[in-house]
Design a protein around this motif. Structure first.
Motif, short mmCIF file in Angstrom:
data_model
loop_
_atom_site.label_atom_id
_atom_site.label_comp_id
_atom_site.label_asym_id
_atom_site.label_seq_id
_atom_site.Cartn_x
_atom_site.Cartn_y
_atom_site.Cartn_z
N HIS A 35 0.83 -1.21 0.00
CA HIS A 35 0.00 0.00 0.00
C HIS A 35 0.86 1.25 0.00
O HIS A 35 1.85 1.33 0.74
N VAL A 36 0.46 2.22 -0.83
CA VAL A 36 1.16 3.50 -0.90
C VAL A 36 0.16 4.65 -0.86
O VAL A 36 -1.01 4.48 -1.20
N VAL A 37 0.64 5.80 -0.44
CA VAL A 37 -0.15 7.02 -0.41
C VAL A 37 0.41 7.94 -1.50
O VAL A 37 1.61 8.27 -1.49
N ARG A 38 -0.43 8.33 -2.42
CA ARG A 38 -0.02 9.25 -3.49
C ARG A 38 -0.53 10.64 -3.11
O ARG A 38 -1.72 10.82 -2.86
N LEU A 39 0.40 11.59 -3.04
CA LEU A 39 0.08 12.96 -2.63
C LEU A 39 0.53 13.95 -3.68
O LEU A 39 1.47 13.68 -4.44
N ARG A 40 -0.07 15.12 -3.67
CA ARG A 40 0.39 16.21 -4.54
C ARG A 40 1.76 16.69 -4.06
O ARG A 40 2.10 16.56 -2.89
N ASP A 41 2.50 17.29 -4.97
CA ASP A 41 3.77 17.88 -4.60
C ASP A 41 3.55 19.08 -3.68
O ASP A 41 2.49 19.73 -3.72
N LEU A 42 4.57 19.38 -2.87
CA LEU A 42 4.51 20.48 -1.92
C LEU A 42 5.57 21.51 -2.27
O LEU A 42 6.72 21.16 -2.55
N ALA A 43 5.19 22.78 -2.27
CA ALA A 43 6.12 23.89 -2.51
C ALA A 43 6.28 24.67 -1.22
O ALA A 43 5.30 25.00 -0.55
N VAL A 44 7.53 24.96 -0.85
CA VAL A 44 7.87 25.61 0.42
C VAL A 44 8.73 26.81 0.11
O VAL A 44 9.58 26.77 -0.79
N THR A 45 8.53 27.91 0.87
CA THR A 45 9.30 29.12 0.64
C THR A 45 10.04 29.56 1.89
O THR A 45 9.44 29.73 2.96
N ALA A 46 11.35 29.74 1.74
CA ALA A 46 12.20 30.30 2.80
C ALA A 46 12.61 31.69 2.36
O ALA A 46 13.59 31.86 1.61
N ALA A 47 11.84 32.69 2.79
CA ALA A 47 12.13 34.08 2.43
C ALA A 47 13.10 34.65 3.46
O ALA A 47 12.84 34.61 4.66
N VAL A 48 14.21 35.19 2.98
CA VAL A 48 15.25 35.74 3.85
C VAL A 48 15.39 37.22 3.55
O VAL A 48 15.44 37.63 2.39
N ASP A 49 15.46 38.03 4.62
CA ASP A 49 15.63 39.47 4.42
C ASP A 49 17.10 39.87 4.56
O ASP A 49 17.97 39.04 4.84
N ASP A 50 17.36 41.15 4.39
CA ASP A 50 18.75 41.64 4.44
C ASP A 50 19.32 41.68 5.86
O ASP A 50 20.50 41.96 6.05
N ARG A 51 18.48 41.39 6.86
CA ARG A 51 18.95 41.32 8.25
C ARG A 51 19.17 39.88 8.70
O ARG A 51 19.27 39.60 9.89
N GLN A 52 19.23 38.95 7.74
CA GLN A 52 19.46 37.52 8.01
C GLN A 52 18.37 36.92 8.90
O GLN A 52 18.64 36.23 9.88
N ARG A 53 17.13 37.20 8.51
CA ARG A 53 15.95 36.63 9.17
C ARG A 53 15.13 35.89 8.12
O ARG A 53 15.15 36.25 6.95
N VAL A 54 14.39 34.87 8.57
CA VAL A 54 13.53 34.10 7.69
C VAL A 54 12.08 34.33 8.10
O VAL A 54 11.77 34.41 9.30
N LEU A 55 11.19 34.43 7.13
CA LEU A 55 9.78 34.67 7.39
C LEU A 55 9.09 33.35 7.73
O LEU A 55 9.12 32.40 6.94
N MET A 56 8.48 33.29 8.93
CA MET A 56 7.84 32.06 9.39
C MET A 56 6.46 32.34 9.96
O MET A 56 6.14 33.49 10.29
N MET A 57 5.67 31.28 10.06
CA MET A 57 4.30 31.37 10.56
C MET A 57 4.15 30.48 11.79
O MET A 57 4.62 29.35 11.79
#
Length: 175
Positions: A35-57
């Motif tokens: 048995h296998v689970v077929r899933l859609r692909d996932l896109a992830v974003t690591a946004a980095v600013d000029d102060r070396q920070r990443v945008l997270m939720m």
């Protein structure tokens, strides 16, 4: 050693996931139902600013009843590229539009049971264009210093596999 797939049949289908039964032959010649689970692909974003920070939720995941920090992410829709999905999700979930984007890392998180592919992109030069339009994703969006990520992982403040892969790749990208 390669397994051979002789057939596949549907056990369960939704727009989110498909569960399949595969008739497989193992390298030793044994034939079995797998048995296998077929899933859609996932896109992830690591946004980095000029102060070396990443945008997270800050998110609650009701399935595991956990709260943790995550990178913006979402499913790649039909006809959409992973890069376009990552840009769309960043803006919908955070209100920030990407500047330059490049693929940071590719992962297959559980290749023994699912065909899900995760595409993580690094964004530089993001700009705020408004409030998030997706209101069911997060109640907090913050820029987190990259220097804080290792401690957050150790304290289990980051637990999502896609986010872990993304922030670890981001930290390696700095070296």
């Amino acid at each position: 050693m390669r397994w051979t797939i002789h057939g596949e049949r549907a056990l369960y289908d939704t727009p989110w996931l498909r569960v399949r039964s595969l008739d497989v032959e193992q390298p030793d010649g044994t034939r079995t139902d797998y048995h296998v689970v077929r899933l859609r692909d996932l896109a992830v974003t690591a946004a980095v600013d000029d102060r070396q920070r990443v945008l997270m939720m800050w998110r609650h995941r009701f399935v595991t009843d956990t709260w943790a920090w995550e990178l913006p992410m979402g499913l790649v829709e039909d006809g959409e590229t992973p890069e376009a999905a990552a840009a769309r999700e960043l803006q919908e979930e955070t209100g920030w539009r990407p500047g330059t984007m490049r693929e940071l890392v590719y992962a297959e998180p559980a290749a023994g049971i699912t065909d899900s592919r995760h595409f993580v992109f690094r964004v530089d030069g993001a700009r705020r264009v408004g409030a998030p339009t997706e209101r069911n994703e997060s109640d907090r969006v913050e820029w987190i210093p990259l220097a804080d990520l290792r401690g957050m992982i150790a304290r289990r403040e980051i637990v999502s596999s896609a986010t872990l892969v993304g922030v670890m790749a981001l930290l390696l990208d700095l070296d």
